[in-house]
Design a protein around this motif. Structure first.
Motif, PDB file in Angstrom:
ATOM      1  N   ARG A  13       0.690  -1.079   0.002  1.00 30.74           N
ATOM      2  CA  ARG A  13       0.100  -0.017   0.182  1.00 30.74           C
ATOM      3  C   ARG A  13       0.874   1.154  -0.089  1.00 30.74           C
ATOM      4  NH1 ARG A  13      -4.241  -2.481  -2.017  1.00 30.74           N
ATOM      5  NH2 ARG A  13      -4.870  -4.052  -0.889  1.00 30.74           N
ATOM      6  N   ARG A  14       0.314   2.299  -0.600  1.00 28.26           N
ATOM      7  CA  ARG A  14       1.011   3.519  -0.542  1.00 28.26           C
ATOM      8  C   ARG A  14       1.623   4.024   0.532  1.00 28.26           C
ATOM      9  NH1 ARG A  14      -1.091   7.685  -5.076  1.00 28.26           N
ATOM     10  NH2 ARG A  14       0.818   8.894  -5.409  1.00 28.26           N
ATOM     11  N   HIS A  15       1.123   3.758   1.765  1.00 22.28           N
ATOM     12  CA  HIS A  15       1.900   4.278   2.904  1.00 22.28           C
ATOM     13  C   HIS A  15       3.039   3.813   3.392  1.00 22.28           C
ATOM     14  CE1 HIS A  15       0.579   1.027   5.631  1.00 22.28           C
ATOM     15  NE2 HIS A  15      -0.349   0.898   5.024  1.00 22.28           N
ATOM     16  N   ALA A  33      13.278   4.297  -8.588  1.00 21.06           N
ATOM     17  CA  ALA A  33      12.781   5.226  -7.780  1.00 21.06           C
ATOM     18  C   ALA A  33      11.292   5.002  -7.683  1.00 21.06           C
ATOM     19  CB  ALA A  33      13.119   6.547  -8.290  1.00 21.06           C
ATOM     20  N   VAL A  34      10.863   5.364  -6.312  1.00 24.18           N
ATOM     21  CA  VAL A  34       9.406   5.346  -5.968  1.00 24.18           C
ATOM     22  C   VAL A  34       9.031   6.507  -7.179  1.00 24.18           C
ATOM     23  CG1 VAL A  34       7.795   5.939  -4.104  1.00 24.18           C
ATOM     24  CG2 VAL A  34       9.665   4.598  -3.772  1.00 24.18           C
ATOM     25  N   THR A  38       4.017   5.830 -11.390  1.00 21.94           N
ATOM     26  CA  THR A  38       3.043   6.755 -11.953  1.00 21.94           C
ATOM     27  C   THR A  38       1.577   6.565 -11.874  1.00 21.94           C
ATOM     28  OG1 THR A  38       3.271   6.171 -14.303  1.00 21.94           O
ATOM     29  CG2 THR A  38       4.801   8.006 -13.547  1.00 21.94           C
ATOM     30  N   ARG A  39       1.462   4.916 -11.673  1.00 21.51           N
ATOM     31  CA  ARG A  39       0.066   4.567 -11.571  1.00 21.51           C
ATOM     32  C   ARG A  39       0.156   3.836 -10.331  1.00 21.51           C
ATOM     33  NH1 ARG A  39      -1.885  -0.388 -15.122  1.00 21.51           N
ATOM     34  NH2 ARG A  39      -4.074  -0.480 -14.601  1.00 21.51           N
ATOM     35  N   VAL A  48       1.745   0.108  -9.145  1.00 16.58           N
ATOM     36  CA  VAL A  48       1.845  -0.667 -10.310  1.00 16.58           C
ATOM     37  C   VAL A  48       3.226  -0.514 -11.003  1.00 16.58           C
ATOM     38  CG1 VAL A  48       0.826  -1.136 -12.788  1.00 16.58           C
ATOM     39  CG2 VAL A  48      -0.840  -0.661 -11.010  1.00 16.58           C
ATOM     40  N   CYS A  49       3.830  -1.418 -11.157  1.00 14.18           N
ATOM     41  CA  CYS A  49       5.291  -1.372 -11.789  1.00 14.18           C
ATOM     42  C   CYS A  49       5.015  -0.716 -13.030  1.00 14.18           C
ATOM     43  CB  CYS A  49       5.717  -2.826 -12.094  1.00 14.18           C
ATOM     44  SG  CYS A  49       7.317  -3.017 -12.754  1.00 14.18           S
TER      45      CYS A  49
END
Ligand SMILES: [Zn+2]
Length: 90
Positions: A13-15, A33-34, A38-39, A48-49
Motif C-alpha cells: 500500500r501507498r503508505h 525510484a518510487v 506513476t500509476r 503498479v510497476c
C-alpha cells in the motif's frame, strides 16, 4: 523474512512507500525510484510497476535473498496450492 511479506497477496500500500526512495518489483525484479511509479490502482493505494504493469511492487531495494524468497512464495506452489500468477489479480 520481512513482516511485509506476511501479506498473503503481496499487495503493498501507498503508505508503506513513505520514507522509501526506491522500490522493487517482485514480478520483473526491476528496482527504480518510487517517483518512477506513476500509476496507483485500488483508489490510488496500490502501486503498479512502470516496467511490467503488475501490482507486485515492494517498498525499498530488496536484498537478493529477500527478493528470491518473496518470488518463491509468489510464483511457486506451497502447501499444496496452485502457484499464484500475476494475472490472478488482473
Ligand atoms: Zn515489474
Amino acid at each position: 523474512m520481512n513482516d511485509a511479506f506476511d501479506n498473503a497477496h503481496f499487495l503493498f500500500r501507498r503508505h508503506q512507500f513513505v520514507g522509501h526512495t526506491e522500490a522493487t518489483c517482485l514480478a520483473c525484479q526491476a528496482v527504480y525510484a518510487v517517483t518512477a511509479i506513476t500509476r496507483w490502482i485500488d483508489g490510488g493505494t496500490t502501486p503498479v510497476c512502470p516496467r511490467c504493469q503488475y501490482d507486485f511492487v515492494a517498498p525499498g531495494r530488496l536484498a537478493p535473498e529477500v527478493l528470491a524468497a518473496a518470488r518463491a512464495r509468489l510464483f511457486e506452489p506451497w502447501e499444496g496450492m496452485e502457484p499464484l500468477k500475476p494475472g490472478d489479480w488482473a
